[in-house]
Design an enzyme around this catalytic site. Structure first.
Site, PDB file in Angstrom:
ATOM      1  N   ASN A  12       0.881  -1.175   0.000  1.00  0.00           N
ATOM      2  CA  ASN A  12       0.000   0.000   0.000  1.00  0.00           C
ATOM      3  C   ASN A  12       0.910   1.213   0.000  1.00  0.00           C
ATOM      4  O   ASN A  12       1.503   1.551   1.025  1.00  0.00           O
ATOM      5  CB  ASN A  12      -0.894  -0.036   1.253  1.00  0.00           C
ATOM      6  CG  ASN A  12      -1.737   1.221   1.371  1.00  0.00           C
ATOM      7  OD1 ASN A  12      -1.743   2.074   0.477  1.00  0.00           O
ATOM      8  ND2 ASN A  12      -2.450   1.345   2.481  1.00  0.00           N
ATOM      9  N   LYS A  14       0.201   4.278  -0.317  1.00  0.00           N
ATOM     10  CA  LYS A  14      -0.393   5.483   0.299  1.00  0.00           C
ATOM     11  C   LYS A  14      -0.123   6.700  -0.584  1.00  0.00           C
ATOM     12  O   LYS A  14      -0.113   6.574  -1.806  1.00  0.00           O
ATOM     13  CB  LYS A  14       0.096   5.632   1.742  1.00  0.00           C
ATOM     14  CG  LYS A  14      -0.152   4.344   2.553  1.00  0.00           C
ATOM     15  CD  LYS A  14       0.050   4.490   4.040  1.00  0.00           C
ATOM     16  CE  LYS A  14      -0.212   3.155   4.726  1.00  0.00           C
ATOM     17  NZ  LYS A  14      -0.103   3.209   6.175  1.00  0.00           N
ATOM     18  N   HIS A  98      -9.616   1.195   4.993  1.00  0.00           N
ATOM     19  CA  HIS A  98      -8.315   1.375   5.656  1.00  0.00           C
ATOM     20  C   HIS A  98      -8.489   2.317   6.846  1.00  0.00           C
ATOM     21  O   HIS A  98      -9.273   3.269   6.781  1.00  0.00           O
ATOM     22  CB  HIS A  98      -7.292   1.949   4.664  1.00  0.00           C
ATOM     23  CG  HIS A  98      -5.898   1.890   5.211  1.00  0.00           C
ATOM     24  ND1 HIS A  98      -5.422   2.818   6.112  1.00  0.00           N
ATOM     25  CD2 HIS A  98      -4.896   0.998   5.025  1.00  0.00           C
ATOM     26  CE1 HIS A  98      -4.180   2.495   6.433  1.00  0.00           C
ATOM     27  NE2 HIS A  98      -3.834   1.395   5.798  1.00  0.00           N
ATOM     28  N   GLU A 100      -6.782   4.658   7.916  1.00  0.00           N
ATOM     29  CA  GLU A 100      -6.540   6.082   7.624  1.00  0.00           C
ATOM     30  C   GLU A 100      -7.786   6.709   7.002  1.00  0.00           C
ATOM     31  O   GLU A 100      -8.083   7.883   7.244  1.00  0.00           O
ATOM     32  CB  GLU A 100      -5.298   6.221   6.729  1.00  0.00           C
ATOM     33  CG  GLU A 100      -4.033   5.991   7.548  1.00  0.00           C
ATOM     34  CD  GLU A 100      -2.857   5.425   6.775  1.00  0.00           C
ATOM     35  OE1 GLU A 100      -2.855   5.477   5.538  1.00  0.00           O
ATOM     36  OE2 GLU A 100      -1.936   4.908   7.440  1.00  0.00           O
ATOM     37  N   GLU A 170      -5.459  -4.797  10.568  1.00  0.00           N
ATOM     38  CA  GLU A 170      -4.448  -3.754  10.750  1.00  0.00           C
ATOM     39  C   GLU A 170      -4.713  -3.008  12.055  1.00  0.00           C
ATOM     40  O   GLU A 170      -5.513  -2.066  12.076  1.00  0.00           O
ATOM     41  CB  GLU A 170      -4.493  -2.766   9.578  1.00  0.00           C
ATOM     42  CG  GLU A 170      -4.179  -3.391   8.241  1.00  0.00           C
ATOM     43  CD  GLU A 170      -3.556  -2.369   7.297  1.00  0.00           C
ATOM     44  OE1 GLU A 170      -2.508  -2.696   6.719  1.00  0.00           O
ATOM     45  OE2 GLU A 170      -4.074  -1.260   7.158  1.00  0.00           O
ATOM     46  N   GLY A 176       2.579   2.332  10.814  1.00  0.00           N
ATOM     47  CA  GLY A 176       3.542   3.418  10.662  1.00  0.00           C
ATOM     48  C   GLY A 176       4.257   3.778  11.948  1.00  0.00           C
ATOM     49  O   GLY A 176       4.911   4.805  12.041  1.00  0.00           O
ATOM     50  N   SER A 215       3.386  -2.116  10.365  1.00  0.00           N
ATOM     51  CA  SER A 215       4.839  -2.211  10.573  1.00  0.00           C
ATOM     52  C   SER A 215       5.412  -3.574  10.184  1.00  0.00           C
ATOM     53  O   SER A 215       6.315  -4.096  10.837  1.00  0.00           O
ATOM     54  CB  SER A 215       5.209  -1.850  12.017  1.00  0.00           C
ATOM     55  OG  SER A 215       4.842  -0.505  12.291  1.00  0.00           O
TER      56      SER A 215
END
Ligand code: 13P
Length: 255
Positions: A12, A14, A98, A100, A170, A176, A215
């Site tokens: 991904n 991003k 996701h 985010e 996730e 991250g 991660s």
């Protein structure tokens, strides 16, 4: 021991990369995994690079994933991109829900369901993301939160639809941050997801692929993949380097 399911690793990317940079990265990934047979691989560029990357990877071993989609097919929805447009650009997969999107753009569970259904309707395979925040984990609400996200995302999907989904667990606190879930923490939630989906579609449970994201790095993928219900990875930062992503694919699929 042979794996129960074919491993799948998706990068991904991003919000990263020009078209030229995305093409270069995609080409390196393709070359790096070309000799591998027992694994599925995809990369997820930005919308602007999707068509060019899909064209470059056409007929090769690496598929392309969009990072999001809208649920409507057409209309006055400025800024949105439909699943049919994503399929038209050459994508096989689309990531939906996701964290985010959920956290930064207010995407609700019901929207994730609409997106997953629209993606399936357009012939795309949705990678449906679920995962708890740190506050939810600390409050002992991990399973409850994942269950709510999963149930909402899968509402009204037919058995045939369920055959075509991929789930990504996730944990938000691991994305991250350099702090991945331990293999045991991942396994606990992956097992729960398999059991929960299995309650809807019993025959599917042994075949459902559940990816871990948060991660993932070359040095932790083997331990994660050693868990029975971890079938691959949804990889953010480490997928921006072909060298590290290819190592994750190689080491993860050999684990
Ligand atoms: P990182 O691998 O950078 O933690 O990101 C994970 C992720 O969000 C993949 O979708």
């Amino acid at each position: 021991m042979a794996r129960a399911r074919r491993p799948f690793f998706c990068g991904n990317w991003k919000l990263h990369g020009s078209i030229a940079e995305s093409l270069a990265l995609a080409t390196e990934v393709r070359n790096g995994v070309a000799a591998l047979r027992e694994v599925d691989v995809a990369v997820g560029p930005s919308f602007t690079a999707l068509a060019a990357v899909a064209k470059r990877l056409e007929d090769g071993p690496v598929a392309v994933a969009a990072q999001d989609c809208f649920w409507e097919g057409k209309g006055a929805f400025t800024g949105e991109v439909s699943p049919a447009q994503i399929a038209d650009a050459g994508c096989k997969y689309v990531i939906v829900g996701h964290s985010e999107r959920r956290q930064l753009f207010g995407e609700l569970d019901a929207a994730v369901n609409l997106k997953a259904r629209a993606a399936l309707g357009a012939g795309l395979l949705p990678i449906i993301c679920v995962g708890e925040t740190l506050a939810e984990r600390d409050a002992g609400e991990t399973i409850g939160r994942v269950q709510a996200q999963l149930d909402a995302a899968l509402a009204d999907l037919s058995d045939a639809d369920l055959e075509r989904i991929v789930i990504a667990y996730e944990p938000v606190w691991a994305i991250g941050t350099g702090r991945n879930a331990t293999p045991a923490q991942a396994q606990e939630v992956h097992r729960f997801i398999r059991t929960r989906v299995g309650a809807r579609a019993p025959g599917l449970a042994p075949r459902l692929r559940i990816l871990y994201g948060g991660s993932v790095k070359p040095d932790n993928i083997q331990a994660l993949m050693a868990e029975e219900d971890v079938d691959g990875g949804l990889v953010g930062g480490a997928s921006l380097s072909a060298e590290s992503f290819v190592r994750i694919v190689k080491e993860g699929s050999a684990a």
